[in-house]
Design a protein around this motif. Structure first.
Motif, mmCIF file in Angstrom:
data_model
loop_
_atom_site.group_PDB
_atom_site.id
_atom_site.type_symbol
_atom_site.label_atom_id
_atom_site.label_comp_id
_atom_site.label_asym_id
_atom_site.label_seq_id
_atom_site.Cartn_x
_atom_site.Cartn_y
_atom_site.Cartn_z
ATOM 1 N N LEU A 1 -16.438 -1.936 -1.322
ATOM 2 C CA LEU A 1 -15.761 -0.652 -1.517
ATOM 3 C C LEU A 1 -15.992 0.326 -0.364
ATOM 4 C CD1 LEU A 1 -16.097 -0.006 -5.355
ATOM 5 C CD2 LEU A 1 -13.996 -0.400 -4.045
ATOM 6 N N PRO A 2 -17.202 0.397 0.218
ATOM 7 C CA PRO A 2 -17.379 1.306 1.360
ATOM 8 C C PRO A 2 -16.562 0.916 2.586
ATOM 9 C CG PRO A 2 -19.509 0.732 0.383
ATOM 10 C CD PRO A 2 -18.491 -0.186 -0.210
ATOM 11 N N LEU A 3 -16.033 -0.299 2.608
ATOM 12 C CA LEU A 3 -15.244 -0.778 3.740
ATOM 13 C C LEU A 3 -13.743 -0.664 3.481
ATOM 14 C CD1 LEU A 3 -17.303 -4.022 4.448
ATOM 15 C CD2 LEU A 3 -17.438 -1.849 5.672
ATOM 16 N N CYS A 4 -13.361 -0.129 2.315
ATOM 17 C CA CYS A 4 -11.954 -0.040 1.925
ATOM 18 C C CYS A 4 -11.503 1.423 1.895
ATOM 19 C CB CYS A 4 -11.742 -0.663 0.545
ATOM 20 S SG CYS A 4 -12.091 -2.433 0.465
ATOM 21 N N ASP A 5 -10.327 1.659 2.432
ATOM 22 C CA ASP A 5 -9.728 2.992 2.360
ATOM 23 C C ASP A 5 -8.875 3.163 1.110
ATOM 24 O OD1 ASP A 5 -10.488 4.208 5.026
ATOM 25 O OD2 ASP A 5 -9.586 2.329 5.683
ATOM 26 N N LEU B 1 -10.744 -2.862 14.838
ATOM 27 C CA LEU B 1 -9.505 -2.804 15.600
ATOM 28 C C LEU B 1 -8.797 -1.461 15.451
ATOM 29 C CD1 LEU B 1 -8.006 -6.361 14.901
ATOM 30 C CD2 LEU B 1 -8.989 -5.528 17.055
ATOM 31 N N GLY B 2 -9.310 -0.626 14.562
ATOM 32 C CA GLY B 2 -8.739 0.707 14.385
ATOM 33 C C GLY B 2 -7.820 0.845 13.186
ATOM 34 N N PHE B 3 -7.758 -0.199 12.336
ATOM 35 C CA PHE B 3 -6.887 -0.151 11.179
ATOM 36 C C PHE B 3 -7.609 0.383 9.951
ATOM 37 C CE2 PHE B 3 -4.974 -3.684 13.631
ATOM 38 C CZ PHE B 3 -3.688 -3.179 13.765
ATOM 39 N N ARG B 4 -6.852 1.047 9.082
ATOM 40 C CA ARG B 4 -7.332 1.350 7.747
ATOM 41 C C ARG B 4 -7.214 0.083 6.919
ATOM 42 N NH1 ARG B 4 -4.055 5.429 5.176
ATOM 43 N NH2 ARG B 4 -5.880 6.099 3.976
ATOM 44 N N THR B 5 -8.043 -0.043 5.890
ATOM 45 C CA THR B 5 -8.097 -1.284 5.130
ATOM 46 C C THR B 5 -7.776 -1.045 3.667
ATOM 47 O OG1 THR B 5 -10.489 -0.955 4.904
ATOM 48 C CG2 THR B 5 -9.735 -2.480 6.620
ATOM 49 N N TRP C 1 0.884 -1.165 0.000
ATOM 50 C CA TRP C 1 0.000 0.000 0.000
ATOM 51 C C TRP C 1 0.920 1.213 0.000
ATOM 52 C CZ3 TRP C 1 -4.605 0.587 3.939
ATOM 53 C CH2 TRP C 1 -5.283 1.791 3.715
ATOM 54 N N PRO C 2 1.104 1.884 -1.131
ATOM 55 C CA PRO C 2 2.088 2.969 -1.220
ATOM 56 C C PRO C 2 1.937 4.009 -0.116
ATOM 57 C CG PRO C 2 1.235 2.458 -3.391
ATOM 58 C CD PRO C 2 0.407 1.662 -2.410
ATOM 59 N N GLY C 3 3.036 4.234 0.599
ATOM 60 C CA GLY C 3 3.064 5.242 1.648
ATOM 61 C C GLY C 3 2.561 4.778 2.998
ATOM 62 N N GLU C 4 2.159 3.513 3.100
ATOM 63 C CA GLU C 4 1.606 2.999 4.355
ATOM 64 C C GLU C 4 2.418 1.794 4.838
ATOM 65 O OE1 GLU C 4 -0.979 4.508 5.832
ATOM 66 O OE2 GLU C 4 -1.217 5.916 4.171
ATOM 67 N N LEU C 5 2.479 1.636 6.151
ATOM 68 C CA LEU C 5 3.110 0.480 6.771
ATOM 69 C C LEU C 5 1.992 -0.478 7.182
ATOM 70 C CD1 LEU C 5 6.054 -0.310 7.495
ATOM 71 C CD2 LEU C 5 5.579 0.516 9.808
ATOM 72 N N VAL C 6 1.995 -1.672 6.608
ATOM 73 C CA VAL C 6 0.834 -2.549 6.762
ATOM 74 C C VAL C 6 1.241 -3.984 7.056
ATOM 75 C CG1 VAL C 6 -0.494 -1.120 5.148
ATOM 76 C CG2 VAL C 6 0.728 -3.134 4.292
ATOM 77 N N GLY D 1 -2.429 -6.916 18.563
ATOM 78 C CA GLY D 1 -1.161 -6.573 19.202
ATOM 79 C C GLY D 1 -0.322 -5.589 18.410
ATOM 80 N N ARG D 2 -0.767 -5.260 17.191
ATOM 81 C CA ARG D 2 -0.024 -4.321 16.345
ATOM 82 C C ARG D 2 -0.707 -2.961 16.240
ATOM 83 N NH1 ARG D 2 2.813 -7.804 17.371
ATOM 84 N NH2 ARG D 2 4.413 -8.849 16.095
ATOM 85 N N ARG D 3 -1.753 -2.769 17.041
ATOM 86 C CA ARG D 3 -2.416 -1.458 17.024
ATOM 87 C C ARG D 3 -1.442 -0.379 17.489
ATOM 88 N NH1 ARG D 3 -8.136 -3.087 19.820
ATOM 89 N NH2 ARG D 3 -6.691 -4.348 21.042
ATOM 90 N N GLY D 4 -1.406 0.713 16.744
ATOM 91 C CA GLY D 4 -0.475 1.788 17.036
ATOM 92 C C GLY D 4 0.867 1.629 16.357
ATOM 93 N N LEU D 5 1.130 0.440 15.784
ATOM 94 C CA LEU D 5 2.397 0.170 15.111
ATOM 95 C C LEU D 5 2.242 0.109 13.593
ATOM 96 C CD1 LEU D 5 3.753 -2.628 17.477
ATOM 97 C CD2 LEU D 5 4.315 -0.182 17.523
ATOM 98 N N LEU D 6 1.062 -0.281 13.139
ATOM 99 C CA LEU D 6 0.780 -0.393 11.710
ATOM 100 C C LEU D 6 -0.262 0.641 11.300
ATOM 101 C CD1 LEU D 6 0.445 -4.274 11.367
ATOM 102 C CD2 LEU D 6 2.417 -2.877 10.714
ATOM 103 N N ASP D 7 -0.151 1.096 10.045
ATOM 104 C CA ASP D 7 -1.149 2.031 9.519
ATOM 105 C C ASP D 7 -2.414 1.317 9.072
ATOM 106 O OD1 ASP D 7 0.601 4.293 9.733
ATOM 107 O OD2 ASP D 7 1.655 3.550 7.955
ATOM 108 N N GLY D 8 -2.254 0.092 8.582
ATOM 109 C CA GLY D 8 -3.417 -0.588 8.042
ATOM 110 C C GLY D 8 -3.151 -2.050 7.765
ATOM 111 N N VAL D 9 -4.157 -2.674 7.163
ATOM 112 C CA VAL D 9 -4.104 -4.082 6.793
ATOM 113 C C VAL D 9 -4.576 -4.202 5.351
ATOM 114 C CG1 VAL D 9 -4.987 -6.403 7.253
ATOM 115 C CG2 VAL D 9 -4.533 -4.838 9.157
ATOM 116 N N VAL D 10 -3.807 -4.909 4.536
ATOM 117 C CA VAL D 10 -4.162 -5.127 3.139
ATOM 118 C C VAL D 10 -4.643 -6.563 2.955
ATOM 119 C CG1 VAL D 10 -3.272 -5.310 0.785
ATOM 120 C CG2 VAL D 10 -2.594 -3.387 2.226
ATOM 121 N N PHE D 11 -5.777 -6.708 2.289
ATOM 122 C CA PHE D 11 -6.291 -8.019 1.908
ATOM 123 C C PHE D 11 -5.878 -8.269 0.467
ATOM 124 C CE2 PHE D 11 -8.720 -6.919 5.559
ATOM 125 C CZ PHE D 11 -9.159 -8.106 6.138
#
Length: 208
Positions: free
Chosen positions: A113-117, A93-97, A17-22, A62-72
């Motif tokens: 699509l409404p659930l994806c950032d 969990l507070g992650f961007r998707t 995800w360009p520009g994101e740590l995931v 356990g990675r909340r606050g350490l990662l920007d998001g999660v990619v499927f």
């Protein structure tokens, strides 16, 4: 509980995800059969040894606050009907998707699509030439409709193509560029095909 089959987990990625740590989840199953696929073990929808979804959620918690998001990613994530619920669980969990897709299921893509950032959308070829790449009849029409839905949604995205010179020549690239521009694609990223690890030693089987 989401019914979702996970064939692999990349615990940390800066390129999915360009520009994101995931973290990247590789979902099992794909309806297409591209010769340059580097994840051929993910093509079958059912395999032994899939990762437990609840354990994956525990890892992500356990990675909340350490990662920007999660990619499927995949495979093809929209193959799995549990994808919407899984996306909601990750967002809770507070992650961007993020989502990687080639668009074989337009209606399912529209639903998530409404659930994806952000969406990374893979365009395989000029839409009329998809079957040569995917092995599946009608795949170009499905991909075009999915891309149209993505563009209309306003969801942040990247449109990209893996350029395999044995499948896409200069004329095909020009045709594809014109088709994408006509749809309103402003930024089309070309990626070099890597032969190492590709499954091109196995022929593509055309399917109706």
């Amino acid at each position: 509980m989401a019914e979702i089959r996970i064939g692999g987990l990349q615990r940390l990625s800066s390129c999915d995800w360009p520009g994101e740590l995931v973290a990247t989840l590789f979902l099992q199953g794909c309806p297409w059969d591209c010769p340059y696929c580097h994840n051929p073990h993910l093509i079958p929808p059912e395999v032994e040894g899939a990762l437990d979804w609840q354990k994956v959620l525990g890892f992500l918690a356990g990675r909340r606050g350490l990662l920007d998001g999660v990619v499927f990613s995949g495979g093809e994530p929209t193959l799995q009907r549990g994808l919407p619920e899984a996306l909601r669980a990750v967002r809770a969990l507070g992650f961007r998707t993020g989502l990687h897709t080639a668009g074989p299921y337009p209606a399912r893509l529209a639903a998530v699509l409404p659930l994806c950032d952000w969406v990374g959308f893979d365009v395989k070829a000029p839409f009329s030439g998809y079957r040569r790449v995917t092995g599946a009849a009608g795949s170009g029409d499905r991909a075009r409709e999915s891309l149209r839905l993505l563009l209309a949604s306003g969801t942040a995205h990247q449109v990209r193509t893996t350029v395999d010179p044995t499948l896409i020549d200069g004329a095909a690239l020009a045709q594809m560029g014109a088709e994408l521009a006509a749809l309103g694609v402003a930024d089309h990223v070309l990626q070099t095909c890597r032969n190492t690890g590709a499954r091109r030693n196995r022929p593509v089987h055309l399917r109706d």
